[in-house]
Motif scaffolding. Sequence first.
Motif, PDB file in Angstrom:
ATOM      1  N   TRP A 491      18.644   8.821  42.496  1.00 44.84           N
ATOM      2  CA  TRP A 491      18.459   9.289  43.884  1.00 44.84           C
ATOM      3  C   TRP A 491      19.799   9.456  44.596  1.00 44.84           C
ATOM      4  O   TRP A 491      19.914  10.273  45.509  1.00 44.84           O
ATOM      5  N   ASP A 492      20.836   8.690  44.183  1.00 50.54           N
ATOM      6  CA  ASP A 492      22.174   8.919  44.740  1.00 50.54           C
ATOM      7  C   ASP A 492      22.634  10.344  44.423  1.00 50.54           C
ATOM      8  O   ASP A 492      23.181  11.043  45.286  1.00 50.54           O
ATOM      9  N   TYR A 493      22.434  10.769  43.196  1.00 51.21           N
ATOM     10  CA  TYR A 493      22.852  12.114  42.781  1.00 51.21           C
ATOM     11  C   TYR A 493      22.050  13.194  43.502  1.00 51.21           C
ATOM     12  O   TYR A 493      22.568  14.277  43.777  1.00 51.21           O
ATOM     13  N   LEU A 494      20.786  12.903  43.788  1.00 50.27           N
ATOM     14  CA  LEU A 494      19.933  13.891  44.458  1.00 50.27           C
ATOM     15  C   LEU A 494      20.147  13.919  45.972  1.00 50.27           C
ATOM     16  O   LEU A 494      19.560  14.756  46.665  1.00 50.27           O
ATOM     17  N   GLY A 495      20.957  12.997  46.477  1.00 50.31           N
ATOM     18  CA  GLY A 495      21.238  12.967  47.912  1.00 50.31           C
ATOM     19  C   GLY A 495      20.120  12.345  48.721  1.00 50.31           C
ATOM     20  O   GLY A 495      19.923  12.698  49.891  1.00 50.31           O
ATOM     21  N   LEU A 496      19.397  11.390  48.124  1.00 48.04           N
ATOM     22  CA  LEU A 496      18.268  10.741  48.783  1.00 48.04           C
ATOM     23  C   LEU A 496      18.451   9.234  48.768  1.00 48.04           C
ATOM     24  O   LEU A 496      19.194   8.690  47.938  1.00 48.04           O
ATOM     25  N   SER A 497      17.756   8.544  49.680  1.00 49.31           N
ATOM     26  CA  SER A 497      17.629   7.093  49.568  1.00 49.31           C
ATOM     27  C   SER A 497      16.505   6.809  48.573  1.00 49.31           C
ATOM     28  O   SER A 497      15.737   7.716  48.216  1.00 49.31           O
ATOM     29  N   TYR A 498      16.404   5.566  48.134  1.00 48.61           N
ATOM     30  CA  TYR A 498      15.324   5.238  47.196  1.00 48.61           C
ATOM     31  C   TYR A 498      13.972   5.535  47.821  1.00 48.61           C
ATOM     32  O   TYR A 498      13.079   6.104  47.171  1.00 48.61           O
ATOM     33  N   GLU A 499      13.797   5.185  49.086  1.00 50.17           N
ATOM     34  CA  GLU A 499      12.499   5.395  49.739  1.00 50.17           C
ATOM     35  C   GLU A 499      12.195   6.887  49.877  1.00 50.17           C
ATOM     36  O   GLU A 499      11.062   7.322  49.674  1.00 50.17           O
ATOM     37  N   GLU A 500      13.228   7.669  50.204  1.00 49.59           N
ATOM     38  CA  GLU A 500      13.027   9.124  50.293  1.00 49.59           C
ATOM     39  C   GLU A 500      12.655   9.709  48.935  1.00 49.59           C
ATOM     40  O   GLU A 500      11.789  10.581  48.837  1.00 49.59           O
ATOM     41  N   PHE A 501      13.293   9.205  47.871  1.00 52.79           N
ATOM     42  CA  PHE A 501      12.972   9.655  46.525  1.00 52.79           C
ATOM     43  C   PHE A 501      11.525   9.320  46.180  1.00 52.79           C
ATOM     44  O   PHE A 501      10.777  10.170  45.680  1.00 52.79           O
ATOM     45  N   ARG A 502      11.124   8.087  46.431  1.00 54.55           N
ATOM     46  CA  ARG A 502       9.773   7.628  46.098  1.00 54.55           C
ATOM     47  C   ARG A 502       8.721   8.458  46.832  1.00 54.55           C
ATOM     48  O   ARG A 502       7.743   8.920  46.233  1.00 54.55           O
ATOM     49  N   VAL A 503       8.929   8.668  48.133  1.00 51.97           N
ATOM     50  CA  VAL A 503       7.968   9.422  48.932  1.00 51.97           C
ATOM     51  C   VAL A 503       7.890  10.876  48.463  1.00 51.97           C
ATOM     52  O   VAL A 503       6.798  11.440  48.309  1.00 51.97           O
ATOM     53  N   ALA A 504       9.056  11.496  48.221  1.00 52.74           N
ATOM     54  CA  ALA A 504       9.086  12.899  47.779  1.00 52.74           C
ATOM     55  C   ALA A 504       8.416  13.051  46.420  1.00 52.74           C
ATOM     56  O   ALA A 504       7.678  14.025  46.178  1.00 52.74           O
ATOM     57  N   TYR A 505       8.640  12.095  45.529  1.00 50.28           N
ATOM     58  CA  TYR A 505       8.048  12.144  44.190  1.00 50.28           C
ATOM     59  C   TYR A 505       6.526  12.094  44.255  1.00 50.28           C
ATOM     60  O   TYR A 505       5.835  12.928  43.660  1.00 50.28           O
ATOM     61  N   HIS A 506       5.988  11.139  45.001  1.00 52.84           N
ATOM     62  CA  HIS A 506       4.528  11.002  45.056  1.00 52.84           C
ATOM     63  C   HIS A 506       3.881  12.145  45.851  1.00 52.84           C
ATOM     64  O   HIS A 506       2.769  12.577  45.522  1.00 52.84           O
ATOM     65  N   ARG A 507       4.580  12.661  46.859  1.00 49.99           N
ATOM     66  CA  ARG A 507       4.043  13.811  47.600  1.00 49.99           C
ATOM     67  C   ARG A 507       3.977  15.033  46.680  1.00 49.99           C
ATOM     68  O   ARG A 507       2.992  15.770  46.683  1.00 49.99           O
ATOM     69  N   TRP A 508       5.042  15.236  45.898  1.00 52.62           N
ATOM     70  CA  TRP A 508       5.051  16.331  44.919  1.00 52.62           C
ATOM     71  C   TRP A 508       3.891  16.185  43.943  1.00 52.62           C
ATOM     72  O   TRP A 508       3.203  17.151  43.634  1.00 52.62           O
ATOM     73  N   GLY A 509       3.667  14.968  43.465  1.00 58.18           N
ATOM     74  CA  GLY A 509       2.600  14.731  42.506  1.00 58.18           C
ATOM     75  C   GLY A 509       1.225  15.032  43.078  1.00 58.18           C
ATOM     76  O   GLY A 509       0.372  15.644  42.419  1.00 58.18           O
ATOM     77  N   LYS A 510       0.994  14.626  44.316  1.00 55.95           N
ATOM     78  CA  LYS A 510      -0.313  14.872  44.940  1.00 55.95           C
ATOM     79  C   LYS A 510      -0.523  16.368  45.184  1.00 55.95           C
ATOM     80  O   LYS A 510      -1.633  16.887  45.022  1.00 55.95           O
ATOM     81  N   ASP A 511       0.545  17.056  45.565  1.00 56.19           N
ATOM     82  CA  ASP A 511       0.430  18.505  45.781  1.00 56.19           C
ATOM     83  C   ASP A 511       0.182  19.235  44.465  1.00 56.19           C
ATOM     84  O   ASP A 511      -0.459  20.286  44.442  1.00 56.19           O
ATOM     85  N   ARG A 512       0.690  18.671  43.367  1.00 53.03           N
ATOM     86  CA  ARG A 512       0.580  19.315  42.059  1.00 53.03           C
ATOM     87  C   ARG A 512      -0.777  19.080  41.418  1.00 53.03           C
ATOM     88  O   ARG A 512      -1.233  19.870  40.620  1.00 53.03           O
ATOM     89  N   SER A 513      -1.439  17.934  41.754  1.00 55.15           N
ATOM     90  CA  SER A 513      -2.699  17.612  41.100  1.00 55.15           C
ATOM     91  C   SER A 513      -3.871  18.371  41.695  1.00 55.15           C
ATOM     92  O   SER A 513      -3.812  18.954  42.722  1.00 55.15           O
TER      93      SER A 513
END
Length: 513
Positions: A491-513
């Motif tokens: 998440w450092d490389y992606l320019g996010l905090s851990y919490e921002e990474f976690r939220v973005a990941y699960h939001r992406w997953g829900k939108d994809r399912s």
Amino acid sequence: MPDHPLKPVLLALFVCTLITPLARADAWFEQREKLRTQRAEFIEQLQASRVERAEAANARIMEFLDLIDEKNWKIDERALWGMCAGVFRLDRNHVRDIPRRIDEITEDQAVSGREKPDRAFEAALKQARKDLTEPSYDLLRRAESVGEVQAAVELMREVLCFDPDHKAIRRALGQVKLSDKVMEKINRIDETTTTDNTLEKLLRFDADLYWVSKFEAERMKAGLIWNPDRGWMPAKHADRYDKGFVFSLRRKEWMSLADANSYHSRAGRDWEIRTEHLDVRGSTDLESISQVATQLEMMYDEIFYVYALFFAEGGKYDPLQLALGLVEHPPMKVWVYRDHAEYVNRADAVSWSGGIFRPSNGTCYFYGGPSETMFHEFTHQVLHVMTEKNDAPVWLTEAIAQYTETAVFHEDRMLFRGAAYYGHLPLDELFGLKDGNQWYRHVESDRPSAYAEAGSVATFCMQAQDGRFRADFIDYVRDAYRGKDRNRTVWDYLGLSYEEFRVAYHRWGKDRS
């Protein structure tokens, strides 16, 4: 008691030891942010310029066609269709009247057979190609400078439509141009000449028709062509292969396919197929082993295309060479056995496995034909061969292999469709699996699948938000493999905090399912 005279100096040094690492850390994050901004701005400018470049190309081609019409030159029809295909790649709406004008001109003026175009036409063509390619070529170099290698490859293909013989690009790729004599010898056909349908002409235009790697050129000059089910075979004997016969190099005689498969199924008589990057051997049937070689070569190309930034360390290769997999190294060894029992016995593999890569000898072992397991293990092999080390956490190593094992064929190319969203294993638990022992203890437990979660995370990093994180993620993979990530996180490389990474990941997953 008075202060020691060195006390202020020692205190200053102590403060510096605290501040310097912090300053370096801040500088690293600032550099990453600057690079992300440059990449985003470049992609935005690139997309915004497509219509403008298509409009300018259309106008230049029409001007060139007017000149051809006026001078009544004998012309190269293929060169004109390449120009049209270049506009087509940019924006289909801007092709407009070009095909009709080409058809009108080529009815009387197109050369045929070994006939040569007029020299005046070739001189005017050279200038037209220069004018058409300069805007895209300049953007190509900018794309390389900010690490947008995939954009650079797309721009390269655009340039090569306009000018298939572009010297700088072909030199960078280290490719060889086939002569008309070799083309006839191997029956290599220009498919744009086999149809009258304009759309098919544009879709079928192959800028690489005459251009191949040095390895391919040697075999083609010898009259050999590649068959996905038979491997290398003499073009002049293609009809015999079609009738079910093959030439056994080991026995130096023609055999029926059934007899050849039986003969080569025994240890010590294994099939041997050499491709540009692979040495494939084994006892499975010729069709299966040839398909393995075909698909792994295609997968090799796609791994380099997608992960060119990963391999770019040290500047040994031109970015376009990397993106197209045109790198030189000893062939990667792959063994393919006819069944699971022989695989376990001859590869000394554990009975529950379906394939294995051994870093100790750099070899992959499988059985049967192409499979997801083969793609997974081959990924480990390619990354290991090209880096000769792997200091990355195991979750990341497996994440990349899980992502690439999703390979599918699309329009004569292999693509990674990505893993499905999983979301059952907590991310902090996945990221804690850093070494092999931790990984395999987890895999053998009844916890949610670490393989599935790792593949899901890699797919998010590669594909989410139209690939917004892709280049940064590949930078992270590269640095982690080489031990240069300095304990910085994905998440450092992606320019996010851990919490921002976690939220973005699960939001992406829900939108994809």
